[in-house]
Design a protein around this motif. Structure first.
Motif, PDB file in Angstrom:
ATOM      1  N   ILE A 146      25.673  29.425 -35.324  1.00  0.00           N
ATOM      2  CA  ILE A 146      24.893  29.873 -34.178  1.00  0.00           C
ATOM      3  C   ILE A 146      24.215  31.182 -34.545  1.00  0.00           C
ATOM      4  N   ASP A 147      22.918  31.248 -34.325  1.00  0.00           N
ATOM      5  CA  ASP A 147      22.157  32.459 -34.600  1.00  0.00           C
ATOM      6  C   ASP A 147      22.048  33.313 -33.347  1.00  0.00           C
ATOM      7  N   GLU A 148      22.284  34.600 -33.530  1.00  0.00           N
ATOM      8  CA  GLU A 148      22.073  35.568 -32.461  1.00  0.00           C
ATOM      9  C   GLU A 148      20.735  36.241 -32.736  1.00  0.00           C
ATOM     10  N   THR A 149      19.828  36.174 -31.768  1.00  0.00           N
ATOM     11  CA  THR A 149      18.498  36.747 -31.939  1.00  0.00           C
ATOM     12  C   THR A 149      18.208  37.732 -30.818  1.00  0.00           C
ATOM     13  N   PHE A 150      17.774  38.917 -31.208  1.00  0.00           N
ATOM     14  CA  PHE A 150      17.309  39.924 -30.260  1.00  0.00           C
ATOM     15  C   PHE A 150      15.796  40.011 -30.378  1.00  0.00           C
ATOM     16  N   GLN A 151      15.126  40.076 -29.247  1.00  0.00           N
ATOM     17  CA  GLN A 151      13.689  40.322 -29.209  1.00  0.00           C
ATOM     18  C   GLN A 151      13.477  41.486 -28.253  1.00  0.00           C
ATOM     19  N   ILE A 152      13.077  42.621 -28.808  1.00  0.00           N
ATOM     20  CA  ILE A 152      12.870  43.824 -28.014  1.00  0.00           C
ATOM     21  C   ILE A 152      11.378  44.115 -28.006  1.00  0.00           C
ATOM     22  N   LYS A 153      10.820  44.097 -26.821  1.00  0.00           N
ATOM     23  CA  LYS A 153       9.374  44.241 -26.678  1.00  0.00           C
ATOM     24  C   LYS A 153       9.044  45.609 -26.104  1.00  0.00           C
ATOM     25  N   THR A 154       8.149  46.322 -26.797  1.00  0.00           N
ATOM     26  CA  THR A 154       7.599  47.561 -26.278  1.00  0.00           C
ATOM     27  C   THR A 154       6.122  47.316 -25.997  1.00  0.00           C
ATOM     28  N   LYS A 155       5.461  48.294 -25.423  1.00  0.00           N
ATOM     29  CA  LYS A 155       4.035  48.133 -25.158  1.00  0.00           C
ATOM     30  C   LYS A 155       3.238  48.082 -26.457  1.00  0.00           C
ATOM     31  N   LYS A 156       3.840  48.548 -27.526  1.00  0.00           N
ATOM     32  CA  LYS A 156       3.149  48.651 -28.801  1.00  0.00           C
ATOM     33  C   LYS A 156       3.502  47.526 -29.774  1.00  0.00           C
ATOM     34  N   LYS A 157       4.730  47.010 -29.711  1.00  0.00           N
ATOM     35  CA  LYS A 157       5.211  46.120 -30.761  1.00  0.00           C
ATOM     36  C   LYS A 157       6.350  45.235 -30.240  1.00  0.00           C
ATOM     37  N   ILE A 158       6.549  44.104 -30.900  1.00  0.00           N
ATOM     38  CA  ILE A 158       7.693  43.246 -30.614  1.00  0.00           C
ATOM     39  C   ILE A 158       8.609  43.277 -31.838  1.00  0.00           C
ATOM     40  N   HIS A 159       9.873  43.613 -31.609  1.00  0.00           N
ATOM     41  CA  HIS A 159      10.864  43.688 -32.677  1.00  0.00           C
ATOM     42  C   HIS A 159      11.785  42.475 -32.541  1.00  0.00           C
ATOM     43  N   ILE A 160      11.955  41.713 -33.630  1.00  0.00           N
ATOM     44  CA  ILE A 160      12.806  40.526 -33.595  1.00  0.00           C
ATOM     45  C   ILE A 160      13.858  40.638 -34.701  1.00  0.00           C
ATOM     46  N   TYR A 161      15.121  40.410 -34.324  1.00  0.00           N
ATOM     47  CA  TYR A 161      16.235  40.511 -35.268  1.00  0.00           C
ATOM     48  C   TYR A 161      17.099  39.263 -35.152  1.00  0.00           C
ATOM     49  N   VAL A 162      17.414  38.660 -36.289  1.00  0.00           N
ATOM     50  CA  VAL A 162      18.283  37.492 -36.335  1.00  0.00           C
ATOM     51  C   VAL A 162      19.570  37.905 -37.030  1.00  0.00           C
ATOM     52  N   ASN A 163      20.690  37.667 -36.370  1.00  0.00           N
ATOM     53  CA  ASN A 163      22.008  37.964 -36.924  1.00  0.00           C
ATOM     54  C   ASN A 163      22.091  39.375 -37.492  1.00  0.00           C
ATOM     55  N   SER A 164      21.669  40.334 -36.715  1.00  0.00           N
ATOM     56  CA  SER A 164      21.668  41.718 -37.172  1.00  0.00           C
ATOM     57  C   SER A 164      23.040  42.371 -37.097  1.00  0.00           C
ATOM     58  N   PHE A 165      24.047  41.624 -36.671  1.00  0.00           N
ATOM     59  CA  PHE A 165      25.402  42.182 -36.590  1.00  0.00           C
ATOM     60  C   PHE A 165      25.934  42.592 -37.957  1.00  0.00           C
ATOM     61  N   ALA A 166      25.335  42.103 -39.031  1.00  0.00           N
ATOM     62  CA  ALA A 166      25.736  42.504 -40.388  1.00  0.00           C
ATOM     63  C   ALA A 166      25.266  43.926 -40.709  1.00  0.00           C
ATOM     64  N   ASP A 167      24.308  44.444 -39.956  1.00  0.00           N
ATOM     65  CA  ASP A 167      23.814  45.808 -40.142  1.00  0.00           C
ATOM     66  C   ASP A 167      24.724  46.754 -39.363  1.00  0.00           C
ATOM     67  N   THR A 168      25.818  47.165 -39.992  1.00  0.00           N
ATOM     68  CA  THR A 168      26.836  47.953 -39.294  1.00  0.00           C
ATOM     69  C   THR A 168      26.350  49.341 -38.887  1.00  0.00           C
ATOM     70  N   GLU A 169      25.305  49.820 -39.523  1.00  0.00           N
ATOM     71  CA  GLU A 169      24.792  51.150 -39.178  1.00  0.00           C
ATOM     72  C   GLU A 169      23.992  51.141 -37.877  1.00  0.00           C
ATOM     73  N   HIS A 170      23.171  50.117 -37.673  1.00  0.00           N
ATOM     74  CA  HIS A 170      22.268  50.111 -36.522  1.00  0.00           C
ATOM     75  C   HIS A 170      22.670  49.122 -35.415  1.00  0.00           C
ATOM     76  N   TYR A 171      23.576  48.193 -35.709  1.00  0.00           N
ATOM     77  CA  TYR A 171      23.937  47.184 -34.709  1.00  0.00           C
ATOM     78  C   TYR A 171      24.694  47.739 -33.498  1.00  0.00           C
ATOM     79  N   PRO A 172      25.467  48.817 -33.621  1.00  0.00           N
ATOM     80  CA  PRO A 172      26.223  49.286 -32.440  1.00  0.00           C
ATOM     81  C   PRO A 172      25.373  49.504 -31.195  1.00  0.00           C
ATOM     82  N   GLN A 173      24.113  49.897 -31.330  1.00  0.00           N
ATOM     83  CA  GLN A 173      23.278  50.064 -30.136  1.00  0.00           C
ATOM     84  C   GLN A 173      22.988  48.714 -29.474  1.00  0.00           C
ATOM     85  N   LEU A 174      22.849  47.659 -30.276  1.00  0.00           N
ATOM     86  CA  LEU A 174      22.632  46.329 -29.708  1.00  0.00           C
ATOM     87  C   LEU A 174      23.932  45.795 -29.094  1.00  0.00           C
ATOM     88  N   GLN A 175      25.052  46.105 -29.719  1.00  0.00           N
ATOM     89  CA  GLN A 175      26.352  45.709 -29.179  1.00  0.00           C
ATOM     90  C   GLN A 175      26.590  46.386 -27.830  1.00  0.00           C
TER      91      GLN A 175
END
Length: 159
Positions: A115-144
């Motif tokens: 199962i893939d976990e996907t985040f899509q965070i949209k700002t007025k300027k850009k769309i950020h998409i992350y698939v299975n970013s839980f492996a990024d232990t430095e930056h994932y805590p904010q998504l958690q």
């Protein structure tokens, strides 16, 4: 003489109006440019598995919408609710917009019935998409932290 004075007054008045118009436009554009990094929506999805399960949650400043189901047995459920501005602020408060470009995705797990976990965070300027970013232990805590805040407002069957 009176016609000359009218022409000068018309020119002066036109210049005055144009300068006022352009100064208002500058103020509007500077206000808009300050908010280009403001988050407008956040979408979280979990998709995949042997039954083709999915759970999709979209949050905006005024509502939350969730759906879940499985393609194998053709089930589908939806839920939505209005939220207030304080709830929206609390949900997005954990996400640091300046760090979004640094979050790393990982390979998809769907090819092995994962199962893939996907985040899509949209700002007025850009769309950020992350698939299975839980492996990024430095930056994932904010998504958690966002997920934990989201669980506080979702019905039990959508958690």
């Amino acid at each position: 003489m009176p016609t000359t004075r009218n022409i000068h007054l018309k020119i002066f008045f036109s210049i005055l109006l144009l300068s006022a118009f352009f100064s208002c436009e500058k103020q509007k554009s500077s206000v808009a440019s300050k908010n280009t990094n403001e988050i407008t929506s956040i979408r979280l999805s979990h998709i995949g598995g042997t039954m083709g399960e999915y759970r999709i949650i979209k949050v905006t400043k005024d509502s939350v919408f969730a759906e879940k189901g499985a393609t194998a047995n053709k089930t589908h459920q939806e839920w939505s609710s209005a939220i207030n501005i304080d709830t929206w602020k609390r949900l997005r408060s954990s996400i640091n917009v300046k760090d979004l470009d640094q979050i790393k995705s990982s390979p998809s797990q769907q090819s092995v019935d994962g199962i893939d976990e996907t985040f899509q965070i949209k700002t007025k300027k850009k769309i950020h998409i992350y698939v299975n970013s839980f492996a990024d232990t430095e930056h994932y805590p904010q998504l958690q932290q966002f997920k934990e805040q989201l669980d506080l407002i979702l019905p039990q069957e959508y958690k």
